[in-house]
Design an enzyme around this catalytic site. Structure first.
Site, PDB file in Angstrom:
ATOM      1  N   ALA A 127      24.070   1.671 -16.388  1.00 27.63           N
ATOM      2  CA  ALA A 127      23.824  -0.001 -16.380  1.00 27.63           C
ATOM      3  C   ALA A 127      24.512  -0.359 -17.717  1.00 27.63           C
ATOM      4  O   ALA A 127      25.150  -1.414 -17.538  1.00 27.63           O
ATOM      5  CB  ALA A 127      22.365  -0.137 -16.726  1.00 27.63           C
ATOM      6  N   ASP A 128      24.538   0.242 -18.703  1.00 30.33           N
ATOM      7  CA  ASP A 128      25.251  -0.094 -19.855  1.00 30.33           C
ATOM      8  C   ASP A 128      26.947  -0.139 -19.742  1.00 30.33           C
ATOM      9  O   ASP A 128      27.754  -1.086 -20.106  1.00 30.33           O
ATOM     10  CB  ASP A 128      24.948   0.561 -21.089  1.00 30.33           C
TER      11      ASP A 128
END
Length: 402
Positions: free
Chosen positions: A170-171
């Site tokens: 996600a990051d």
């Protein structure tokens, strides 16, 4: 640090982010020539410096995500530190941050204050849930974003708890969107020189994940289909799965194109399936996915992974082994494509292999000028560029501001 090159040479970026998302964006911009000034807490710096720390005092993860950046230590909670950031933003093109919404505003460093000093500044904000909406004030990390964004509902096997991939997905995806947003802001600024104020880019971790979910929601609303974990297969596509070979290794096979499927079936000795009218298109193959997986799995079980891959490559069927770090380290294609960069690291003997620059550009490619810096390595040099020298620097250091 040697002179910047690449298509972003001459662009200055202030990075106020910690952990993965905003620093990923900063690294990508720095890879292609931007002068990225990373502002870190005095004494401790970005917590990433100690994540996956196996020896020494700075992790190789930080050396990777911090490459090509300059490190400046500034206490953002102090008025003197905030003033230094304002001075830096006034001379910069992009500011990256991934604090919880409202934090910069409390410090007098919100987009309004910064763009009053520099109307052309592009401000890129990364947070768990975005700058607006009922969840904006919730703390959010990448793992939670994967759950909220719909990804975790699809991972793993139906009879087991959902799993996650072994990297900060996600990051990293949010970092990519942050770069895209920054570049669009710079492009608008250059195309519309009279346009003010500069762009504010709002990237939410959960939205970065949600954007990867393809037709998850439309399929549910229109057809009532609620996708669930499917192990190593990709629902709605067949055959495309992971198969165990005779030597205990695994091979990934993607035979889901119509012509590819026929080549695959002939390669494994199943001409009967190649000519089966029920399997002529993807819809039919999905309906009989279990039959196809059994056939392919029975074939791979008789061969080593290397032998199975050789047969399938000979038939032009997309396939590949599951490589470990040890495998990647000696893979000739990674080497030929420049994906193995070797650099000396303080505190380590010899050279260490790091991932190369992506994407590859032919005319003005990016390059690694330096690995992630020591904490505060460039503080005095950057402050000198702002006109802060001599006694003022000593006083700031004595007071713990830098």
């Amino acid at each position: 640090m040697s002179q910047q090159t690449g298509p972003l040479a001459g662009i200055r970026v202030v990075e106020l982010g910690n952990f993965i998302a905003a620093p990923t964006a900063g690294r990508l911009l720095a890879d292609f020539g931007a002068d990225v000034v990373k502002v870190e807490r005095p004494g401790t710096g970005d917590e990433l410096r100690r994540w996956r720390l196996h020896d020494g005092d700075t992790s190789l993860l930080f050396r990777t995500l911090g490459r090509n950046k300059r490190s400046v230590t500034v206490d953002l909670r102090r008025p003197e530190g905030q003033e230094l950031v304002r001075a830096l933003a006034a001379r910069s093109d992009v500011l990256l941050e991934n604090f919880r919404p409202g934090t910069l505003e409390r410090w007098g460093l919100g987009p309004g204050e910064l763009r009053a000093l520099n109307p052309r500044l592009v401000v890129v904000r990364v947070s768990g849930y975005g700058q607006t909406g009922p969840y904006r004030d919730r703390p959010g990390f990448g793992g939670v974003a994967e759950a909220i964004g719909g990804l975790r509902a699809l991972t793993g096997y139906p009879d087991r708890p959902p799993t996650r991939v072994g990297v900060s997905l996600a990051d990293s995806v949010a970092g990519l969107y942050a770069v895209i947003g920054a570049l669009m802001g710079l492009l608008r600024r250059d195309r519309e020189p009279g346009a003010t104020p500069g762009e504010v880019v709002d990237v939410a971790l959960y939205e970065a994940v949600y954007s990867l979910m393809e037709s998850l929601l439309p399929d549910f609303e229109v057809s009532g289909v609620e996708r669930a974990p499917a192990g190593s297969a990709l629902p709605g596509v067949a055959p495309s799965n992971t198969y165990r070979c005779a030597d205990g290794k695994y091979i990934v096979v993607s035979g889901n194109g119509d012509a590819i499927f026929r080549r695959l079936m002939r390669a494994i000795g199943r001409d009967d399936l190649a000519g089966d009218p029920r399997l002529a298109d993807n819809a039919g193959r999905v309906e009989h996915a279990g039959l196809l997986d059994d056939a392919i799995g029975a074939w791979t079980a008789t061969l080593t992974q290397e032998a199975a891959e050789a047969v399938l490559r000979g038939a032009s069927v997309p396939c590949g082994p599951i490589l470990t770090a040890a495998d990647i380290a000696k893979d000739p294609h990674f080497e030929a494509r420049g994906m193995h960069e070797r650099h000396r690291v303080p505190g380590h003997d010899g050279e260490v292999t790091f991932p190369g620059i992506v994407p590859t550009l032919t005319e003005r490619p990016g390059r690694t000028r330096a690995l992630g810096p020591e904490l505060g390595e460039h503080t005095e040099a950057v402050l000198a560029e702002l006109g802060v020298t001599g006694e003022a620097v000593a006083r700031l250091r004595e007071n713990g501001v830098i």
